[in-house]
Scaffold this active site. Structure first.
Site, mmCIF file in Angstrom:
data_model
loop_
_atom_site.group_PDB
_atom_site.id
_atom_site.type_symbol
_atom_site.label_atom_id
_atom_site.label_comp_id
_atom_site.label_asym_id
_atom_site.label_seq_id
_atom_site.Cartn_x
_atom_site.Cartn_y
_atom_site.Cartn_z
ATOM 1 N N LYS A 1 0.465 -1.405 0.009
ATOM 2 C CA LYS A 1 0.203 -0.130 0.299
ATOM 3 C C LYS A 1 0.657 1.595 -0.003
ATOM 4 O O LYS A 1 0.831 2.564 -0.418
ATOM 5 C CB LYS A 1 -0.892 0.432 1.178
ATOM 6 C CG LYS A 1 -1.941 -1.110 1.050
ATOM 7 C CD LYS A 1 -2.622 -1.422 2.460
ATOM 8 C CE LYS A 1 -3.498 -2.486 2.295
ATOM 9 N NZ LYS A 1 -4.413 -2.444 3.802
ATOM 10 N N GLN B 1 -4.100 -1.402 10.004
ATOM 11 C CA GLN B 1 -4.508 -3.149 9.113
ATOM 12 C C GLN B 1 -4.095 -3.812 10.268
ATOM 13 O O GLN B 1 -4.303 -3.813 11.311
ATOM 14 C CB GLN B 1 -2.815 -3.126 8.862
ATOM 15 C CG GLN B 1 -2.695 -3.882 8.352
ATOM 16 C CD GLN B 1 -3.113 -4.366 6.445
ATOM 17 O OE1 GLN B 1 -3.226 -3.838 5.723
ATOM 18 N NE2 GLN B 1 -4.101 -4.737 6.493
ATOM 19 N N ASP C 1 -10.147 3.376 5.148
ATOM 20 C CA ASP C 1 -11.061 1.944 5.210
ATOM 21 C C ASP C 1 -12.714 2.388 5.151
ATOM 22 O O ASP C 1 -12.984 0.674 5.109
ATOM 23 C CB ASP C 1 -10.427 1.427 6.157
ATOM 24 C CG ASP C 1 -9.453 0.294 5.623
ATOM 25 O OD1 ASP C 1 -9.012 -0.371 4.568
ATOM 26 O OD2 ASP C 1 -8.337 -0.341 6.214
#
Ligand code: NAP
Length: 290
Positions: free
Chosen positions: A54, A98, A121
């Site tokens: 990413k 994450q 996200d």
């Protein structure tokens, strides 16, 4: 006839071409690049790989990153304080925590500490609530990528982009993939059936799907005779087999002779997940510098 293979890698390239221009526009207008904070807790090898790919992609697009690696021994209070700090930092546009977190850390409480306008996200309950209302908000990246893949499949099949009235079957009801995928398909005016481990006659339900999204986490779970002829099959699953290879949730060899279009694993949903994270980050920056 064999199904058209819908490449997430190729589709992501066109997303990146657009994002590069928008990133340059933010840089020009605000005198700074969009900035994504990537928070990794612990040493999970798969998470490390995801985080690094990413960050690499962000840099290729001209997006700055703040990489925060915290030890697995980090307490809930310490993690939450870091996330609040990043939320208050005017130079940070998007925050990615994450997942999964190491044992002992509370995912939900941590997500609550991310400012909703930086929740690239799409996992903060505020954004998830807006998603359920059908509002245009940060949607989780994987299901958002699935919708783009379905639209790309329809274009490749010479069909219009409207999904209105199509029957979409989503296998899985996780907060990360299944539930938001169903919400996004509903917002596209699909008739949505959400399946899970207690669903009866799963194969029969799948056979009615014009769009089949498989997010179960079981290799080759969906068999070819579950797939409606002419349908679009989106395989979200990433399953590591004993021989080290990757398999999706759909038995690709069987399904590709029945479906009209299908995503491969790897190279389907995965690349689009990263592309949608970048898109959400650029969008957050555009709003922040407006
Ligand atoms: P998850 O949280 O484990 O959820 C799996 C879902 O599948 C659950 O809702 C579960 O039902 C359902 N399920 C399990 N066994 C089933 C069965 N026999 N019949 C019907 N439904 C069943 O997984 P996830 O996070 O949603 O991820 C799903 C897959 O997508 C995994 O392979 C994951 O690695 C992959 N993934 C890929 C990406 C990407 O970027 N490509 C991103 C995220 C996830 P219950 O709720 O009833 O238990």
């Amino acid at each position: 006839m064999a199904a058209i293979v819908i490449s997430g890698k190729e589709l992501a390239k066109s997303v990146y071409a657009d994002l590069k221009q928008r990133t340059a526009a933010v840089q020009k207008g605000a005198g700074r690049a969009p900035c994504l904070a990537v928070v990794l807790v612990g040493e999970n090898p798969a998470s490390k790989v995801y985080v690094s790919s990413k960050a690499k992609r962000a840099h290729k697009l001209g997006i700055d990153t703040v990489d925060l690696s915290l030890p697995a021994s980090t307490s809930n209070e310490e993690l939450q304080a870091k996330l609040r700090e990043l939320s208050a930092d005017g130079s940070v546009d998007g925050i990615l925590l994450q997942l999964p977190l190491p044992d002992g850390l509370d995912e939900f409480s941590a997500l609550l500490c991310i400012a909703p306008e930086k929740d690239v996200d799409g996992l903060h309950p505020y954004n998830q609530g807006l998603l359920l209302r059908g509002a245009d908000t940060f949607a989780p990246c994987t299901p958002k990528g699935c919708i783009e893949l379905v639209k790309s499949a329809r274009a490749a099949l010479g069909q219009n982009s409207s999904l209105s009235g199509l029957h979409a079957v989503v296998l899985g009801r996780s907060i990360l993939v299944g539930k938001p995928a169903a919400a996004l398909l509903l917002a596209e005016n699909c008739t949505v059936t959400q399946c899970h481990s207690r669903t009866k006659d799963l194969a029969e339900v799948c056979r009615g799907a014009d769009i089949l999204v498989a997010a179960v986490g079981r290799p080759n779970f969906v068999r070819g005779d579950w797939v409606k002829p002419g349908s679009i099959v989106i395989d979200v699953g990433i399953n590591r087999l004993d021989d080290g290879s990757l398999a999706g949730d759909v038995c690709y060899d069987e399904a590709q002779s029945t479906a009209a279009a299908i995503t491969p694993v790897p190279g389907g949903v995965g690349p689009m997940t990263i592309a949608m994270l970048m898109a959400n980050t650029v969008r957050a920056a555009e709003v922040a510098v407006r």
